[in-house]
Motif scaffolding. Structure first.
Motif, PDB file in Angstrom:
ATOM      1  N   PRO A 417      20.926  13.611  32.169  1.00 29.55           N
ATOM      2  CA  PRO A 417      19.174  13.490  32.474  1.00 29.55           C
ATOM      3  C   PRO A 417      18.800  12.185  32.943  1.00 29.55           C
ATOM      4  CG  PRO A 417      19.863  14.416  30.333  1.00 29.55           C
ATOM      5  CD  PRO A 417      21.201  13.929  30.929  1.00 29.55           C
ATOM      6  N   MET A 418      17.722  12.323  33.575  1.00 26.56           N
ATOM      7  CA  MET A 418      17.031  11.220  34.257  1.00 26.56           C
ATOM      8  C   MET A 418      16.923   9.949  33.306  1.00 26.56           C
ATOM      9  SD  MET A 418      17.088  11.686  37.438  1.00 26.56           S
ATOM     10  CE  MET A 418      18.567  12.757  36.960  1.00 26.56           C
ATOM     11  N   ALA A 419      16.179  10.133  32.142  1.00 22.31           N
ATOM     12  CA  ALA A 419      16.041   8.947  31.335  1.00 22.31           C
ATOM     13  C   ALA A 419      17.257   8.394  30.604  1.00 22.31           C
ATOM     14  CB  ALA A 419      15.183   9.658  29.944  1.00 22.31           C
ATOM     15  N   GLU A 420      18.391   9.239  30.261  1.00 17.17           N
ATOM     16  CA  GLU A 420      19.664   8.723  29.902  1.00 17.17           C
ATOM     17  C   GLU A 420      20.417   8.232  31.048  1.00 17.17           C
ATOM     18  OE1 GLU A 420      23.596  10.369  27.576  1.00 17.17           O
ATOM     19  OE2 GLU A 420      21.933  11.816  28.328  1.00 17.17           O
ATOM     20  N   LEU A 421      20.214   8.776  32.211  1.00 17.57           N
ATOM     21  CA  LEU A 421      20.886   8.016  33.556  1.00 17.57           C
ATOM     22  C   LEU A 421      20.204   6.540  33.737  1.00 17.57           C
ATOM     23  CD1 LEU A 421      22.638   7.923  36.070  1.00 17.57           C
ATOM     24  CD2 LEU A 421      20.747   8.981  37.386  1.00 17.57           C
ATOM     25  N   ALA A 422      18.889   6.386  33.599  1.00 15.56           N
ATOM     26  CA  ALA A 422      18.197   5.261  33.795  1.00 15.56           C
ATOM     27  C   ALA A 422      18.694   4.122  32.585  1.00 15.56           C
ATOM     28  CB  ALA A 422      16.781   5.179  33.777  1.00 15.56           C
ATOM     29  N   LYS A 423      18.914   4.723  31.342  1.00 19.05           N
ATOM     30  CA  LYS A 423      19.449   3.909  30.255  1.00 19.05           C
ATOM     31  C   LYS A 423      20.658   3.373  30.603  1.00 19.05           C
ATOM     32  CE  LYS A 423      19.502   3.998  25.136  1.00 19.05           C
ATOM     33  NZ  LYS A 423      19.328   4.980  24.037  1.00 19.05           N
TER      34      LYS A 423
END
Length: 858
Positions: A417-423
């Motif tokens: 997921p995008m949020a997890e990827l950014a994290k």
């Protein structure tokens, strides 16, 4: 009483009435049959078939009820109930109750057997769940009166409990095995111990797979065990590889140590050591490295290299700075220099490379005096340790950076997921920065690879966050449009409150569905929308308060209604319609509307409940009245007239009918469905008792009529004997008079006076009495003719003219006002009381009148 006196007395003789005798015989025969059938009903005890046949053939309700107590089997109960349903209510009710009980017991048994069958099916089912057993227990709890099946169910239920217990134990064992396998994956054991434990867990898992309850295991447990085993297997393989590398290095080191130190070449040893497979960092690898360093120290080497530390693989040589001459420094600076050196040694011992690096910079920048050879050696030794630790840190940092590069290159394939990827990308960059601090700067090529991998991995997230930013800007524009629309509606000042309410709710819901907005815009837009919505909602809230008060008033009006009044339902429906009109005109807020509606509906339900309760009470009271009237009917139907004279029996019957009628009138109304039926039963019961009273009265009236006729004939005979001058004996006439039965008091007195007057004329006064008899003969004929006209009896052709004249007088007499005409019975009694000479023709006419008037009185 005169009607009874002359009832059916015409054309009767002094003999007893055969109809009355027949009725008495019938009553006696009925009582005898009743007693016989009651005895037969008691005799059929224990024989259901005989009892059923007796009920179907018996004509007495009491006997049928006694026999019905002995009918117990369902076929005979249904047969008797079908036959007695419209004939004997008590027997039919008893049969219906027993039929219902048998059917209920059969249904309970059927449900119990179904529960046992379900338990057996669950026992044979491969997948047994606790919910199924719980549902089975709930089904069994509602089953009553099945002791014969309770044992079978208990056995099946115990088997189910044993299966559930086995399932619990199996799941616990598998969960423990998963936990043990995960503990293996965490490490902490040697390769041999790990392999042994892994084999033991595999054997246990194989046993679990062969368990009969394996189908009840959650699917994730098998997956968890497989994953944990793969991790443990990976750890085991890594340990085995590590052990093989360790053994290879240890064997090479042992071989070198066995050689003569003078024959060893340091450069050759270093190249051979670096050519061996590398070991991960661990206490064992450090021990081997220390042994290798000690071996190098024992090998012949140049003097400048004797104190040098072995650099880690791929370590770059560190250029030495030319020695600088130190200017004289103060004692305090020298002390500070050695304190910093102490701190650097302590940091190196603790492995704090970055702290040691700071202390080294401080030492290089600090001025100090000339050092003694021992101090110089100490400083050189500390810096050599620092250089070795820094080289190892740089080597380890590069290895870690390689891992970070690899992790960054693998991120796109993970589809996070995008949020997890950014994290994840942020975390990788933070770790790279921390390595720069701990291990020094990274090579440029490695950094470019890492930055490119992070940029490629973060590209979808960047695009996603860009779209989110665009959406936030679009949401802000939509919010501004909603604020403008709300302000425009507030400026209209509309009185269509329903439209205002729906618009307010629509705008509020649209605002909540806007989505995310930039924080710097969100607060301002919320404030503007709240102000516009307040301007729109304030008049609406005022109107809603008015509507709330109206609904409160409706609730109060419902509470003031009286449930017992007839028009309550109509008024309640009108209030409900009014509520619907108000709700359609302006709906309140959902919570307020719901709360008011709940109160209004509760008030309405209370009215209906009270009316229903009243209706139930009235129905119960009507049923009580029905039972009371049924008891009265039963008392009349089973009434037994006591033995005795006719007068006392008649008085008993009259008293019974009077008391029953009073009790009947004292009871209230009965259910409408039973009203006509119970009334018919009551009338039939009264008619039955009245028939007995009529029979008794008929028998008494016939006897009185015969006695009156006989006494009238006796008086006429005495008067005829006086007119003929025959010898008379007063004593004989008195005996004949006394031999006749007495009449009612007033009739006895009238004829007694006429008979006494004739007796008084016996002897010397007979001539004067005879003259009176002859003188009254014309009066007697007139009275007979008058009574014949009134009664409509034919007088004969010889009296036609006199009858016509008398008819005119009778008509004129009936037309006179203020006079109450005498009844035919009264006129007949006056006629019988007139002492007059009576010929055969006149006597026949009088008896005809007796028959006619007696027939009319009937």
């Amino acid at each position: 009483m005169f009607e009874f006196l002359f009832k059916r007395s015409a054309s009767k003789t002094a003999a007893p009435d055969p109809v009355v005798a027949e009725q008495a015989a019938a009553s006696a025969q009925s009582a005898s049959r009743r007693a016989e059938q009651v005895a037969r009903a008691h005799a059929v005890a224990g024989d259901e078939t005989a009892a059923a046949d007796f009920i179907l053939s018996s004509e007495f309700a009491d006997a049928r009820l006694i026999a019905a107590e002995h009918v117990l089997s369902l076929p005979l109960l249904e047969k008797v109930h079908q036959a007695m349903r419209n004939t004997d209510r008590r027997v039919a009710k008893l049969m219906q109750g027993r039929i219902d009980l048998i059917r209920h017991q059969a249904a309970e048994t059927q449900r119990a057997q179904a529960s046992i069958d379900t338990a057996q099916r669950l026992l044979s089912d491969e997948k047994l769940s606790p919910n199924q057993v719980a549902e089975l227990d709930r089904q069994w709890q509602v089953i009553k009166s099945t002791p014969e099946l309770a044992g079978a169910f208990a056995a099946a239920r115990a088997a189910l409990a044993a299966r559930l217990e086995a399932q619990v134990l199996l799941q616990r064992a598998v969960i423990d095995a998963v936990g043990a396998m995960r503990a293996l994956a965490a490490g902490g054991q040697s390769a041999a111990e790990l392999a042994q434990t892994l084999a033991r867990l595999d054997a246990q898992h194989a046993q679990h797979a062969q368990s009969p309850e394996r189908a009840s295991l959650p699917k994730h447990l098998e997956t968890d065990f497989t994953q944990a085993r793969e991790q443990a297997q990976s750890v085991l393989q890594a340990l085995q590889q590590h052990q093989a590398v360790f053994d290879a290095r240890q064997a090479a080191l042992a071989e070198w140590q066995a050689q003569d130190a003078a024959t060893l070449d340091a450069d050759t040893l270093k190249r051979a050591w670096q050519g061996l497979p590398r070991l991960p960092e661990s206490p064992l690898s450090d021990s081997l490295q220390q042994q290798f360093v000690a071996l190098l120290a024992s090998a012949p080497a140049p003097v400048q290299a004797a104190t040098a530390e072995v650099a880690p693989p791929h370590a770059e040589p560190v250029p030495r700075k030319p020695r600088q001459e130190h200017a004289p420094v103060s004692k305090e600076a020298t002390e500070q220099f050695f304190k910093t050196l102490d701190a650097m040694e302590a940091a190196l011992q603790e492995g704090l490379l970055h702290v040691a690096s700071e202390h080294d910079k401080t030492l290089r920048d600090t001025k100090h005096g000339r050092l003694t050879p021992a101090q110089s050696d100490r400083l050189a030794h500390v810096r050599a340790q620092f250089k070795q630790l820094a080289d190892w840190a740089r080597w380890g940092g590069n290895v870690s950076r390689e891992e970070l590069v690899k992790a960054g290159e693998e991120l796109p394939a993970q589809e996070l997921p995008m949020a997890e990827l950014a994290k994840k990308v942020g975390s990788l960059r933070e770790r790279w920065k921390s390595l720069d601090t701990l291990s020094g700067p990274a090579p440029k090529s490695l950094w470019e690879r890492f930055d490119a991998a992070c940029s490629v991995a973060y590209a979808p997230a960047a695009q996603h966050f860009k779209q989110l930013a665009e959406e936030r800007h679009g949401n802000a524009a939509k919010a501004q449009e909603l604020i403008t629309e709300t302000a425009a509606l507030a400026a209209e000042e509309s009185t269509d409150w329903k439209h205002v309410a729906s618009a307010s709710q629509r705008l509020r819901q649209a605002w909540t569905r806007l989505g995310t907005i930039d924080r710097k815009e969100k607060k301002r837009l919320d404030t503007e929308f709240g102000a516009a919505l307040d301007a729109l909602s304030k008049p609406l809230e005022t109107q809603r308060q008015i509507e709330t008060a109206r609904r409160e008033q409706l609730i109060v009006e419902v509470g003031l209604l009286k449930p017992s009044e007839r028009n309550t339902i109509d008024m309640l429906k009108a209030l409900q319609d009014k509520w619907q009109e108000l709700a359609k005109a302006l709906p309140l807020e959902r919570r307020a509307e719901q709360a008011l509606w709940q109160r209004f509906r509760a008030a309405c339900d209370d009215i209906f409940a009270k009316r229903k309760e009243t209706a139930h009470a009235a129905d119960h009271e009507r049923r009580e009245h029905l039972h009371a009237r049924e008891a009265l009917c039963a008392s009349l139907e089973t009434a037994v007239i006591p033995e005795g004279d006719d007068k006392s029996r008649t008085a008993f019957i009259n008293h019974l009918l009077r008391d029953t009628r009073a009790a009947w009138n004292a009871t209230g109304p009965v259910p409408r469905a039973s009203e006509a039926k119970i009334e018919q039963r009551y009338q039939a019961a009264v008619a039955g008792v009245q028939a007995q009273a009529d029979a008794i009265a008929e028998r008494a009236g016939a006897a009185q009529a015969n006695a009156l006729r006989d006494k009238l004939r006796l008086v006429q005979s005495l008067e005829a004997a006086l007119a003929d001058g025959a010898a008379t004996d007063a004593q004989a006439w008195n005996e004949r008079w006394s031999a006749l039965p007495p009449l009612d008091m007033q009739y006895e007195r009238s004829l007694q006076q006429r008979f006494a007057g004739a007796q008084a004329a016996l002897g010397e006064g007979s001539a004067a009495y005879v003259q009176q008899l002859q003188a009254n003969q014309a009066r007697l004929l007139d009275e007979v003719l008058r009574l014949e006209i009134v009664a409509g009896v034919d007088s004969g052709a010889e009296f036609a003219r006199d009858r016509l004249k008398m008819q005119v007088e009778v008509l004129q007499s009936s037309l006179k006002s203020g006079q109450k005409p005498l009844t035919q019975v009264s006129q007949l009694m006056q006629l019988c009381a007139i002492p007059a000479a009576t010929d055969a023709r006149t006597a026949s006419r009088i008896e005809t009148l007796l028959r006619r008037i007696g027939g009319q009185a009937k």
